[in-house]
Enzyme design. Structure first.
Site, PDB file in Angstrom:
ATOM      1  N   HIS A 108       0.755  -1.224   0.076  1.00  0.00           N
ATOM      2  CA  HIS A 108       0.089  -0.004   0.173  1.00  0.00           C
ATOM      3  C   HIS A 108       0.859   1.270  -0.015  1.00  0.00           C
ATOM      4  O   HIS A 108       1.959   1.135   0.712  1.00  0.00           O
ATOM      5  CB  HIS A 108      -0.843  -0.076   1.078  1.00  0.00           C
ATOM      6  CG  HIS A 108      -1.523   1.172   1.508  1.00  0.00           C
ATOM      7  ND1 HIS A 108      -0.729   2.296   2.642  1.00  0.00           N
ATOM      8  CD2 HIS A 108      -2.590   1.886   1.135  1.00  0.00           C
ATOM      9  CE1 HIS A 108      -1.696   3.169   2.689  1.00  0.00           C
ATOM     10  NE2 HIS A 108      -2.439   3.374   1.752  1.00  0.00           N
ATOM     11  N   VAL A 111       0.523   9.453  -1.687  1.00  0.00           N
ATOM     12  CA  VAL A 111       1.200  10.671  -1.456  1.00  0.00           C
ATOM     13  C   VAL A 111       0.204  11.535  -1.722  1.00  0.00           C
ATOM     14  O   VAL A 111      -0.847  11.407  -2.608  1.00  0.00           O
ATOM     15  CB  VAL A 111       2.505  10.706  -2.412  1.00  0.00           C
ATOM     16  CG1 VAL A 111       3.432  10.089  -2.273  1.00  0.00           C
ATOM     17  CG2 VAL A 111       1.849  10.510  -4.054  1.00  0.00           C
ATOM     18  N   GLY A 261     -16.225  12.112  -0.502  1.00  0.00           N
ATOM     19  CA  GLY A 261     -15.643  11.508  -1.401  1.00  0.00           C
ATOM     20  C   GLY A 261     -16.220  10.151  -1.981  1.00  0.00           C
ATOM     21  O   GLY A 261     -17.242   9.673  -1.428  1.00  0.00           O
TER      22      GLY A 261
END
Length: 307
Positions: A108, A111, A261
């Site tokens: 996993h 950034v 989201g």
């Protein structure tokens, strides 16, 4: 309002997503990533790329997202009251790979960049990210390779950076209700703005660019290792712990869901199969027992390798 910093970061992240997908797909052969672009009604959108039912990767995803809004979700502003009343942009790439072979570790990384602004005040910004490895049948040399790449990535930014972000990774990826780490760690950083913008951005790029170098050699070494039903069952059992961490402890999952989201993209990190067995423990001395006995507590891997 112009966002010169944001534009530079976004350009890099879109390119990183392309390079990660190309590098991972090269290991797979015939199975390719499929792309799903989406928009967020409250502001922003993203580009999800998913691979499923491959020979190497049973499931994987590399997701780019850019969300923005006039106010922050509770998960962000509660811990940072100075952000109240600010508009925000959050942009990032996150990825997770669930290999089919239990001898190939799950990996996993992400950034990300965050900036919050309001009229008459300086912007508040920071970077975050890292990468971590979750083996089921760990091999010491693989873990050392993973951490050596992490150390080499951090070295140009200061001798203290790898030990600090390695320790942070160990602490963050802990299942406190199980008293064990999720895996063997790597790097984790958040709220990074202690250097000037360009240096922080350079560090983020170094971390993102290092992932394939850290992971692909391990995939190649372990992909041909034989396995059977026993190993697949244990893989599914340990994937259950992965699910527990993501749903109970992961701040990114919480932020993504609270900020409106895209749920499918946020939960892209979930493994394709997982299982729970009541009070199951591995046989003492078995390869399965070795994982918890030797690998799921923080260790100084590089120091041990040099001893």
């Amino acid at each position: 309002m112009a966002h010169p910093h944001l534009d530079k970061v976004k350009e890099y992240l879109l390119d990183l997503q392309d390079r990660l997908c190309d590098g991972l797909a090269a290991e797979e052969g015939d199975t390719a990533f499929r792309e799903d672009s989406w928009t967020r009604e409250a502001g922003g959108g993203g580009r999800s790329r998913v691979i499923e039912n491959g020979e190497v990767f049973e499931k994987g995803g590399v997701n780019f997202s850019h969300v923005f809004g006039e106010r922050l979700p509770a998960s962000a502003s509660a811990a940072r009251p100075e952000l109240a009343g600010r508009s925000f942009h959050a942009v990032g790439v996150s990825w997770v790979l669930h290999p089919r072979n239990p001898h190939v570790p799950t990996a996993h990384g992400n950034v990300r960049f965050f900036i919050a602004e309001k009229e008459g005040a300086e912007p508040v910004w920071w970077f975050g990210g890292g990468f971590d490895l979750t083996p089921f049948y760990p091999v010491f040399e693989d873990v050392v390779h993973w951490h050596r790449v992490a150390q080499e990535t951090c070295a140009p930014f200061g001798d203290d950076v790898y030990p600090r972000f390695k320790r942070w990774c160990d602490e963050y990826f802990t299942l406190h209700h199980r008293d064990e780490t999720r895996g063997v760690g790597g790097l984790f950083f958040d709220d990074l703005n202690e250097w000037e913008f360009e240096r922080c951005f350079a560090f983020q790029r170094a971390v993102g660019d290092a992932f394939l170098e850290a992971y692909v050699p391990i995939v190649r070494r372990r992909q041909a290792t034989e396995y059977g039903e026993r190993e697949r069952d244990f893989q599914a059992f340990r994937r259950g712990r992965y699910v527990e961490f993501n749903l109970v402890w992961d701040r990114g999952t919480l932020f993504g869901l609270q900020s409106g989201g895209r749920t499918e993209s946020i939960l892209m990190s979930m493994p394709p199969l997982a299982q729970w067995q009541y009070c199951w423990t591995p046989e003492p001395g078995s390869p399965e027992a070795r994982l918890a006995d030797e690998f799921l507590t923080p260790r100084e891997w590089l120091e041990e390798a040099e001893a």
